[in-house]
Design an enzyme around this catalytic site. Structure first.
Site, PDB file in Angstrom:
ATOM      1  N   LYS A  44       3.881   0.659   6.371  1.00  0.00           N
ATOM      2  CA  LYS A  44       2.850  -0.202   7.112  1.00  0.00           C
ATOM      3  C   LYS A  44       2.789  -1.490   6.446  1.00  0.00           C
ATOM      4  O   LYS A  44       2.126  -2.372   7.158  1.00  0.00           O
ATOM      5  CB  LYS A  44       1.799   0.782   7.072  1.00  0.00           C
ATOM      6  CG  LYS A  44       1.784   1.993   8.083  1.00  0.00           C
ATOM      7  CD  LYS A  44       0.490   2.637   8.170  1.00  0.00           C
ATOM      8  CE  LYS A  44       0.005   3.217   6.966  1.00  0.00           C
ATOM      9  NZ  LYS A  44      -1.427   4.201   7.281  1.00  0.00           N
ATOM     10  N   ARG A  45       2.790  -1.665   5.235  1.00  0.00           N
ATOM     11  CA  ARG A  45       2.585  -2.880   4.307  1.00  0.00           C
ATOM     12  C   ARG A  45       3.571  -4.068   5.093  1.00  0.00           C
ATOM     13  O   ARG A  45       3.206  -5.255   5.258  1.00  0.00           O
ATOM     14  CB  ARG A  45       2.641  -2.955   2.986  1.00  0.00           C
ATOM     15  CG  ARG A  45       1.289  -2.427   2.511  1.00  0.00           C
ATOM     16  CD  ARG A  45       1.316  -2.625   0.882  1.00  0.00           C
ATOM     17  NE  ARG A  45       2.467  -2.085   0.237  1.00  0.00           N
ATOM     18  CZ  ARG A  45       3.501  -2.960  -0.097  1.00  0.00           C
ATOM     19  NH1 ARG A  45       3.327  -4.192  -0.075  1.00  0.00           N
ATOM     20  NH2 ARG A  45       4.551  -2.419  -0.917  1.00  0.00           N
TER      21      ARG A  45
END
Length: 515
Positions: free
Chosen positions: A266-267
């Site tokens: 997700k980063r």
């Protein structure tokens, strides 16, 4: 629905011949991996007539986010991956949030302590960090050095790095069994684990204890999770054995990967957020289809060709753990875009129209409460663009010109730039030709309406291609720009039919006045 806390139900009395679960942590936007795991769990549960359970693993209080749980509910329901038991629907094993099950874990911890399979550890985080740094410096395997093992609290207090709030660690024996059977990968062997913390200083269990206790008490027969948990499986099997419990079957799914083979996160990857797909205009059935293809071979037709487009029901019918590909699949968004376009083209027109409406409202094309006339026009326009979009979000730019005032069509810079010196002459000729085409309001009384796409095409070809001697691309470009303000628009003659004669002529005159 509020959860009651019933007495534990023996696993044999729980419903379903098989019981599978997905157990996300509410620490932010749900990861697409939650849907990926849910799909495979649910497919097997449905095929076997079993139960699918949603459990919220919220023991990581430092990263807990209040709104994350609801996002899990909303995104999985959007995908149609619904559960039989869970925090919001209840069930015989409630509560289904780990934070509400803290009293459940304590007796298991006390039993492990009493039988010598676990011990208290009073080491501070600072002392553990120094220990790991020294192990790395000496190129030794990292792991707890058992400073607290066999010591009383008083004895340990006399040594450096003492904490008033101990954790509980499992005492992994030297002869721990490291091999186990996996439904996807066959026999696996994992590295030897160290003395894992099973109860934190705040009284919350770690994943390793909680997952074993919860899976046992909820009667989970098959644990399906990512391959990153392979190394933890011997710890879990050991806990099952110490507690006299029957382990479930294990299936470790391959991780989703980027094109460079790195784990999707997700980063770094917006598409790792499960909420991103609805925001970007993907259909839920297309995403489910895509996630199934990532780790499962497509069916084949009678000629041996791959059938890559399928429904969840199709996936359930042919599901077999032995067919799951253990190699980490590449998350190919181009393939997803293609699938999304195929599924969009397969929708019934009223269904697609309804699905487009929220995006058009979000973009300000239509208001919160559109009229029946606006909705009727939207269905007509949707029929024109169904084969031209791969994302629902692409509709707004194509639909917007049908909902602006005729004298306020905004001409895009690239559309105006491609107008040639002949544009004024083309618009004049087009206006004259279309003005002569009757319609139901302006034609001869009693005659059939003729302001329809075939008649409009015939009139414009006669006036512009035959009359002015222009190639169709040059002939129709200024007309398209006048109607939509765009270089690319829905089919021209059908658009004119939807707009009607008065609007069509007004738009032609409006652009002509600017030339």
């Amino acid at each position: 629905m509020s959860e009651q806390t019933p007495a534990p139900t023996p696993a044999a009395d729980l419903p379903g011949p098989v019981r599978l679960r997905v157990a996300p942590s509410p620490t932010g936007d749900p990861h697409v991996g939650t849907a990926y795991m849910s799909l495979f769990n649910l497919a097997f549960a449905r095929q076997q007539g079993g139960r699918f359970i949603l459990r919220i693993e919220d023991t990581d209080r430092a990263r807990f986010r209040e709104d994350s749980e609801q996002q899990v509910f909303d995104t999985l329901r959007w995908l149609g991956l619904t559960w039989d038991e869970g925090p919001d629907v209840g069930g015989p094993c409630a509560p289904y949030r780990q934070s509400e099950r803290l009293t459940t874990y304590r007796p298991y911890v006390e039993r492990l302590l009493a039988e010598g399979h676990a011990y208290r550890c009073w080491c501070t985080p600072e002392r553990l960090a120094e220990m790991r740094a020294e192990q790395q410096r000496l190129k030794q395997p990292t792991g707890y050095d058992r400073m607290c093992l066999g010591r009383t609290e008083e004895e340990r207090r006399a040594l450096p790095g003492f904490s008033e709030h101990p954790v509980v660690r499992m005492l992994v024996p030297d002869d721990v069994e490291l091999g186990f059977e996996d439904l996807i990968r066959g026999h696996l062997t994992a590295p030897r684990p160290d003395d894992q913390v099973i109860l934190k200083a705040d009284g919350f269990p770690t994943y390793h204890l909680a997952v074993v206790v919860d899976d046992h008490e909820m009667g989970i027969t098959h644990v399906v999770r990512g391959e990153e948990w392979i190394s933890s499986t011997p710890k879990h099997v050991l806990l099952y054995r110490w507690l006299g419990l029957e382990p479930p079957a294990f299936a470790h799914m391959p991780l989703l990967r980027n094109e460079n083979k790195s784990k999707i996160s997700k980063r770094k990857n917006p598409e790792a957020r499960l909420t991103w797909f609805e925001e970007e205009g993907y259909l839920p059935e297309a995403l489910v289809n895509f996630l199934g293809l990532l780790a499962y071979p497509p069916a084949q037709d009678a000629e041996g060709n791959d059938v890559e487009v399928f429904s969840f029901a199709d996936f359930v019918d042919r599901f077999d753990w032995r067919e799951v590909n253990p190699v980490g699949p590449i998350f190919d968004l181009k393939k997803l875009d293609w699938l999304n376009g195929v599924h969009i083209r397969g929708l019934d027109l009223p269904d697609l129209t309804a699905r487009l409406l929220p995006y058009l409202q979000r973009d300000g094309v239509l208001g919160a409460d559109p009229s029946l006339g606006e909705l009727a026009r939207l269905e007509q326009v949707t029929a024109l663009i169904q084969t031209r979009i791969a994302h629902l979000t692409e509709a707004s730019d194509l639909v917007a010109p049908f909902y602006v005032a005729d004298d306020a069509v905004e001409v895009a810079e690239d559309a105006r730039a491609q107008l040639t010196d002949d544009a004024a002459r083309v618009l004049d000729a087009a206006y004259a030709a279309l003005e002569a085409v009757p319609d139901e309001h302006g034609g001869v009384l009693g005659s059939e309406a003729t302001f329809r796409a075939p008649e409009l095409e015939a009139a414009l070809r006669a006036a512009l291609v035959d009359g002015l001697g222009l190639k169709p691309r040059l002939a129709f470009g200024p007309v398209r720009t006048a109607l939509s303000g765009r270089r690319v628009s829905p089919p021209l003659f059908e658009s004119m039919e939807i707009l009607g004669k008065a609007s069509t002529l007004t738009r032609l005159a409006t652009l002509r006045a600017t030339l």
